[in-house]
Design a protein around this motif. Sequence first.
Motif, PDB file in Angstrom:
ATOM      1  N   MET A   1       0.693  -1.213  -0.135  1.00  8.49           N
ATOM      2  CA  MET A   1       0.047  -0.003  -0.027  1.00  8.49           C
ATOM      3  C   MET A   1       0.864   1.235   0.003  1.00  8.49           C
ATOM      4  N   LYS A   2       0.638   2.121  -0.855  1.00  9.06           N
ATOM      5  CA  LYS A   2       1.347   3.517  -0.995  1.00  9.06           C
ATOM      6  C   LYS A   2       1.158   4.261   0.199  1.00  9.06           C
ATOM      7  N   ILE A   3       2.054   5.188   0.415  1.00 12.30           N
ATOM      8  CA  ILE A   3       1.701   6.134   1.487  1.00 12.30           C
ATOM      9  C   ILE A   3       1.234   7.551   0.922  1.00 12.30           C
ATOM     10  N   LYS A   4       0.295   7.952   1.694  1.00 16.25           N
ATOM     11  CA  LYS A   4      -0.579   9.249   1.364  1.00 16.25           C
ATOM     12  C   LYS A   4       0.543  10.258   1.599  1.00 16.25           C
ATOM     13  N   LEU A   5       0.700  11.235   0.386  1.00 11.58           N
ATOM     14  CA  LEU A   5       1.480  12.668   0.541  1.00 11.58           C
ATOM     15  C   LEU A   5       0.653  13.671  -0.113  1.00 11.58           C
ATOM     16  N   MET A   6       0.176  14.296   0.849  1.00  8.73           N
ATOM     17  CA  MET A   6      -0.722  15.600   0.331  1.00  8.73           C
ATOM     18  C   MET A   6       0.057  16.789   0.278  1.00  8.73           C
ATOM     19  N   SER A   7      -0.001  17.443  -0.854  1.00 10.12           N
ATOM     20  CA  SER A   7       0.474  18.808  -1.173  1.00 10.12           C
ATOM     21  C   SER A   7      -0.535  19.788  -1.152  1.00 10.12           C
ATOM     22  N   VAL A   8      -0.214  20.995  -0.088  1.00  8.22           N
ATOM     23  CA  VAL A   8      -1.159  21.958   0.154  1.00  8.22           C
ATOM     24  C   VAL A   8      -0.512  23.086  -0.593  1.00  8.22           C
ATOM     25  N   TYR A  37      -3.744  16.446  -3.447  1.00  9.33           N
ATOM     26  CA  TYR A  37      -3.531  17.774  -3.677  1.00  9.33           C
ATOM     27  C   TYR A  37      -4.621  18.691  -3.079  1.00  9.33           C
ATOM     28  N   CYS A  38      -4.431  19.655  -2.054  1.00 10.09           N
ATOM     29  CA  CYS A  38      -5.511  20.597  -1.590  1.00 10.09           C
ATOM     30  C   CYS A  38      -5.027  21.966  -1.974  1.00 10.09           C
ATOM     31  N   LYS A  39      -6.126  22.854  -2.218  1.00 12.36           N
ATOM     32  CA  LYS A  39      -5.982  24.107  -2.630  1.00 12.36           C
ATOM     33  C   LYS A  39      -5.934  25.295  -1.547  1.00 12.36           C
ATOM     34  N   MET A  48      -8.214  15.901   5.005  1.00 14.56           N
ATOM     35  CA  MET A  48      -7.698  15.365   6.047  1.00 14.56           C
ATOM     36  C   MET A  48      -8.621  14.512   6.849  1.00 14.56           C
ATOM     37  N   ASN A  49      -9.924  14.896   6.883  1.00 11.05           N
ATOM     38  CA  ASN A  49     -11.088  14.050   7.399  1.00 11.05           C
ATOM     39  C   ASN A  49     -11.233  12.663   6.534  1.00 11.05           C
ATOM     40  N   LYS A  50     -11.093  12.731   5.302  1.00 12.40           N
ATOM     41  CA  LYS A  50     -11.568  11.620   4.418  1.00 12.40           C
ATOM     42  C   LYS A  50     -10.440  10.721   4.279  1.00 12.40           C
ATOM     43  N   LEU A  51      -9.325  11.350   4.132  1.00 12.75           N
ATOM     44  CA  LEU A  51      -7.968  10.602   3.605  1.00 12.75           C
ATOM     45  C   LEU A  51      -6.969   9.995   4.719  1.00 12.75           C
ATOM     46  N   HIS A  52      -6.834  11.252   5.782  1.00 14.57           N
ATOM     47  CA  HIS A  52      -5.991  10.866   6.744  1.00 14.57           C
ATOM     48  C   HIS A  52      -4.461  10.545   6.196  1.00 14.57           C
ATOM     49  N   PRO A  53      -3.990  11.410   5.379  1.00 12.27           N
ATOM     50  CA  PRO A  53      -2.560  11.338   4.675  1.00 12.27           C
ATOM     51  C   PRO A  53      -1.538  11.005   5.703  1.00 12.27           C
ATOM     52  N   GLU A  54      -0.475  10.361   5.484  1.00 14.32           N
ATOM     53  CA  GLU A  54       0.581  10.068   6.416  1.00 14.32           C
ATOM     54  C   GLU A  54       1.626  11.147   6.342  1.00 14.32           C
ATOM     55  N   ILE A  55       1.650  12.184   5.195  1.00  8.57           N
ATOM     56  CA  ILE A  55       2.423  13.051   5.059  1.00  8.57           C
ATOM     57  C   ILE A  55       1.739  14.335   4.663  1.00  8.57           C
ATOM     58  N   VAL A  56       1.889  15.534   4.877  1.00  9.68           N
ATOM     59  CA  VAL A  56       1.498  16.580   4.397  1.00  9.68           C
ATOM     60  C   VAL A  56       2.503  17.570   4.194  1.00  9.68           C
ATOM     61  N   LEU A  57       2.723  18.151   2.941  1.00  4.19           N
ATOM     62  CA  LEU A  57       3.556  19.037   2.518  1.00  4.19           C
ATOM     63  C   LEU A  57       3.023  20.353   2.365  1.00  4.19           C
ATOM     64  N   ILE A  58       3.120  21.341   3.105  1.00  2.00           N
ATOM     65  CA  ILE A  58       2.475  22.614   3.206  1.00  2.00           C
ATOM     66  C   ILE A  58       3.556  23.419   2.142  1.00  2.00           C
ATOM     67  N   LEU A  59       3.038  24.055   0.868  1.00  4.05           N
ATOM     68  CA  LEU A  59       3.870  24.707   0.320  1.00  4.05           C
ATOM     69  C   LEU A  59       4.011  26.302   0.445  1.00  4.05           C
ATOM     70  N   ALA A  60       4.732  27.263   0.081  1.00  8.93           N
ATOM     71  CA  ALA A  60       4.853  28.469   0.464  1.00  8.93           C
ATOM     72  C   ALA A  60       3.788  29.081  -0.372  1.00  8.93           C
ATOM     73  N   GLY A  83      -0.985  11.801  14.135  1.00 12.27           N
ATOM     74  CA  GLY A  83       0.238  10.977  13.569  1.00 12.27           C
ATOM     75  C   GLY A  83       0.684  11.477  12.450  1.00 12.27           C
ATOM     76  N   THR A  84       0.204  12.429  11.576  1.00 15.91           N
ATOM     77  CA  THR A  84       0.395  12.833  10.262  1.00 15.91           C
ATOM     78  C   THR A  84       1.626  13.842  10.485  1.00 15.91           C
ATOM     79  N   ALA A  85       2.755  13.542   9.725  1.00 17.57           N
ATOM     80  CA  ALA A  85       3.953  14.272   9.576  1.00 17.57           C
ATOM     81  C   ALA A  85       3.739  15.626   8.458  1.00 17.57           C
TER      82      ALA A  85
END
Length: 132
Positions: A1-8, A37-39, A48-60, A83-85
């Motif tokens: 299973m892949k790790i969920k990585l969400m970019s904001v 991806y989130c906007k 976050m409520n639906k998917l609970h990604p393991e990692i979130v990357l908040i862009l500048a 627990g999300t990084a």
Amino acid sequence: MKIKLMSVGGKKAKKENTRAWERTVEYYAPDMYDLLYCKDESDVINQMNKLHPEIVLILASAIGADMQKGIRIVKSIKKISPGTAVFVCLGMVDNEQEAIDCFSMCGAYKCYPAPVSMDGLFHDMYVALNLE
């Protein structure tokens, strides 16, 4: 299973930008991440409520000059999924160390001043998930 990585980001990601990011992720971590991806802030909370990604990357681009907005996003993420990084890419800020300290205190795993080293970022994501 892949790790969920969400970019904001600050707005809906352009196709060419998502393709470039997908190529970067595949280069550094082949077949490891499922990219999301989130906007904006409300989109972050919904995803976050639906998917609970393991990692979130908040862009500048998500923060702009409003550090408080970035702090709200980090706090929302950590409230929903402790627990999300959370990784934060800072844009141009007056006091980098103060910004890094503020984000760390509200739960960010790591902050990066611009420009971000992809080697460092992907290494830190491995470490955050205890994959190394």
